[in-house]
Design a protein around this motif. Structure first.
Motif, PDB file in Angstrom:
ATOM      1  N   LYS A  10       0.432  -1.353   0.179  1.00 32.03           N
ATOM      2  CA  LYS A  10       0.071  -0.159   0.056  1.00 32.03           C
ATOM      3  C   LYS A  10       0.273   1.290   0.297  1.00 32.03           C
ATOM      4  N   LYS A  11       2.194   1.373   0.534  1.00 33.29           N
ATOM      5  CA  LYS A  11       2.688   2.573   0.409  1.00 33.29           C
ATOM      6  C   LYS A  11       4.311   2.123  -0.006  1.00 33.29           C
ATOM      7  N   TYR A  12       3.899   1.993  -1.660  1.00 32.37           N
ATOM      8  CA  TYR A  12       4.468   1.538  -2.200  1.00 32.37           C
ATOM      9  C   TYR A  12       5.589   2.622  -2.881  1.00 32.37           C
ATOM     10  N   VAL A  13       5.112   3.980  -2.523  1.00 37.26           N
ATOM     11  CA  VAL A  13       5.923   5.059  -3.247  1.00 37.26           C
ATOM     12  C   VAL A  13       5.773   6.167  -2.153  1.00 37.26           C
ATOM     13  N   ASP A  14       5.200   5.710  -0.652  1.00 35.35           N
ATOM     14  CA  ASP A  14       5.048   6.389   0.612  1.00 35.35           C
ATOM     15  C   ASP A  14       7.430   6.320   0.813  1.00 35.35           C
ATOM     16  N   PHE A  15       7.827   7.659   0.448  1.00 33.06           N
ATOM     17  CA  PHE A  15       9.486   7.559   1.158  1.00 33.06           C
ATOM     18  C   PHE A  15       9.135   8.086   2.256  1.00 33.06           C
ATOM     19  N   GLY A  16       7.706   8.978   3.354  1.00 30.14           N
ATOM     20  CA  GLY A  16       7.916   9.692   4.086  1.00 30.14           C
ATOM     21  C   GLY A  16       7.381   8.632   4.695  1.00 30.14           C
ATOM     22  N   GLY A  17       8.089   8.846   6.347  1.00 33.70           N
ATOM     23  CA  GLY A  17       7.277   8.431   6.988  1.00 33.70           C
ATOM     24  C   GLY A  17       8.197   8.067   7.872  1.00 33.70           C
ATOM     25  N   ARG A  18       8.179   5.984   8.790  1.00 34.98           N
ATOM     26  CA  ARG A  18       8.607   5.464   8.941  1.00 34.98           C
ATOM     27  C   ARG A  18       7.969   4.295   9.324  1.00 34.98           C
ATOM     28  N   SER A  19       9.436   3.454   9.144  1.00 31.50           N
ATOM     29  CA  SER A  19       8.584   1.620   9.018  1.00 31.50           C
ATOM     30  C   SER A  19      10.079   0.949  10.463  1.00 31.50           C
ATOM     31  N   THR A  20       9.230  -0.325  11.213  1.00 29.05           N
ATOM     32  CA  THR A  20       9.628  -0.755  12.236  1.00 29.05           C
ATOM     33  C   THR A  20      10.929  -1.745  11.986  1.00 29.05           C
ATOM     34  N   LEU A  21      11.131  -1.285  12.712  1.00 28.86           N
ATOM     35  CA  LEU A  21      12.744  -3.045  12.595  1.00 28.86           C
ATOM     36  C   LEU A  21      11.241  -4.348  12.184  1.00 28.86           C
ATOM     37  N   ALA A  22      10.268  -4.415  12.803  1.00 27.98           N
ATOM     38  CA  ALA A  22       9.217  -6.162  12.947  1.00 27.98           C
ATOM     39  C   ALA A  22       8.674  -5.520  11.255  1.00 27.98           C
ATOM     40  N   ASP A  23       8.179  -4.785  10.423  1.00 25.14           N
ATOM     41  CA  ASP A  23       7.689  -4.486   9.203  1.00 25.14           C
ATOM     42  C   ASP A  23       8.837  -5.218   8.950  1.00 25.14           C
ATOM     43  N   TYR A  24      10.344  -4.640   8.731  1.00 24.06           N
ATOM     44  CA  TYR A  24      10.775  -4.831   8.343  1.00 24.06           C
ATOM     45  C   TYR A  24      11.352  -6.261   7.497  1.00 24.06           C
ATOM     46  N   TRP A  25      11.352  -6.808   8.781  1.00 29.91           N
ATOM     47  CA  TRP A  25      12.098  -8.092   8.759  1.00 29.91           C
ATOM     48  C   TRP A  25      10.784  -8.843   8.554  1.00 29.91           C
ATOM     49  N   TRP A  26       9.086  -8.834   8.372  1.00 30.61           N
ATOM     50  CA  TRP A  26       8.434  -9.708   7.979  1.00 30.61           C
ATOM     51  C   TRP A  26       8.621  -9.114   5.746  1.00 30.61           C
ATOM     52  N   VAL A  27       8.626  -8.060   6.017  1.00 27.16           N
ATOM     53  CA  VAL A  27       8.527  -7.682   5.073  1.00 27.16           C
ATOM     54  C   VAL A  27       9.611  -9.139   3.681  1.00 27.16           C
ATOM     55  N   VAL A  28      10.995  -8.733   4.506  1.00 34.36           N
ATOM     56  CA  VAL A  28      11.901  -9.804   4.368  1.00 34.36           C
ATOM     57  C   VAL A  28      11.823 -11.013   3.712  1.00 34.36           C
ATOM     58  N   LEU A  29      10.992 -11.367   4.564  1.00 30.43           N
ATOM     59  CA  LEU A  29      10.376 -12.910   5.081  1.00 30.43           C
ATOM     60  C   LEU A  29       9.741 -13.058   3.875  1.00 30.43           C
ATOM     61  N   CYS A  30       8.403 -12.195   3.715  1.00 25.66           N
ATOM     62  CA  CYS A  30       8.147 -13.156   2.632  1.00 25.66           C
ATOM     63  C   CYS A  30       8.783 -13.030   0.769  1.00 25.66           C
ATOM     64  N   ASN A  31       9.119 -11.871   0.755  1.00 29.44           N
ATOM     65  CA  ASN A  31       9.074 -11.670  -0.135  1.00 29.44           C
ATOM     66  C   ASN A  31      10.342 -13.108  -0.237  1.00 29.44           C
ATOM     67  N   PHE A  32      11.409 -13.441   0.553  1.00 29.92           N
ATOM     68  CA  PHE A  32      12.288 -14.490   0.144  1.00 29.92           C
ATOM     69  C   PHE A  32      11.283 -15.406  -0.204  1.00 29.92           C
ATOM     70  N   ILE A  33      10.018 -16.039   1.395  1.00 27.00           N
ATOM     71  CA  ILE A  33       9.258 -17.454   0.839  1.00 27.00           C
ATOM     72  C   ILE A  33       9.024 -16.817  -0.700  1.00 27.00           C
ATOM     73  N   VAL A  34       8.071 -16.130  -0.951  1.00 29.23           N
ATOM     74  CA  VAL A  34       7.730 -15.997  -3.101  1.00 29.23           C
ATOM     75  C   VAL A  34       9.478 -16.286  -3.837  1.00 29.23           C
ATOM     76  N   GLY A  35       9.985 -15.746  -2.914  1.00 30.30           N
ATOM     77  CA  GLY A  35      11.663 -16.093  -4.126  1.00 30.30           C
ATOM     78  C   GLY A  35      11.868 -17.322  -4.443  1.00 30.30           C
ATOM     79  N   ILE A  36      11.382 -17.722  -2.987  1.00 28.77           N
ATOM     80  CA  ILE A  36      11.491 -19.449  -3.044  1.00 28.77           C
ATOM     81  C   ILE A  36      10.772 -20.136  -3.902  1.00 28.77           C
ATOM     82  N   LEU A  37       9.622 -19.858  -3.613  1.00 26.03           N
ATOM     83  CA  LEU A  37       8.018 -20.563  -4.265  1.00 26.03           C
ATOM     84  C   LEU A  37       8.407 -20.545  -5.537  1.00 26.03           C
ATOM     85  N   LEU A  38       8.801 -18.974  -6.399  1.00 26.22           N
ATOM     86  CA  LEU A  38       8.849 -18.969  -7.545  1.00 26.22           C
ATOM     87  C   LEU A  38      10.490 -19.822  -8.290  1.00 26.22           C
TER      88      LEU A  38
END
Length: 134
Positions: A10-38
């Motif tokens: 949803k915030k793919y072009v939102d360069f303002g604001g903040r993202s927590t460390l947990a948000d960062y790692w959940w996205v890394v994990l999800c992208n890793f899982i999608v990459g492994i599946l592909l």
């Protein structure tokens, strides 16, 4: 987990604001899982790791195209996520350009993204009671 990944898209072009460390790692994990599946789909469609046939397989071409599209679709959201994460850790967003330095730059940005959230000092705090520097 799903909320973090939904916010990522949803915030793919939102360069303002903040993202927590947990948000960062959940996205890394999800992208890793999608990459492994592909990757698994590619290995299955190609016929296994040791397939030596020269036959054209349209399924593997489709999987390669899907992988490429996923990679292209995540470039800008990944940049905005790292910018928000750097800001949340108390660093200037311009440090993302360290990624342009071969090998060591992306490692430095990755390490900077691992710092905990830095609480900003309120401008109304006259005595800066949250600041420990004397």
């Amino acid at each position: 987990m799903l909320n973090s990944y939904q916010d990522y898209w949803k915030k793919y072009v939102d360069f303002g604001g903040r993202s927590t460390l947990a948000d960062y790692w959940w996205v890394v994990l999800c992208n890793f899982i999608v990459g492994i599946l592909l990757f698994m789909l590619l290995v299955i469609s190609y016929g296994g790791i040791n397939a030596l046939s020269d036959d054209f397989n349209p399924m593997s071409l489709i999987v390669v195209i899907l992988s490429g599209l996923f990679f292209l679709a995540t470039i800008i959201p990944n940049i905005s996520l790292v910018v928000r994460r750097l800001r949340d850790a108390g660093f200037h967003w311009g440090l993302i350009f360290l990624n342009l330095i071969p090998y060591i730059g992306s490692l430095v940005v990755f390490i900077l993204c691992q710092f905990p959230t830095k609480e900003p000092i309120s401008p109304n705090d006259f005595y800066n009671q949250n600041q420990t520097d004397f």
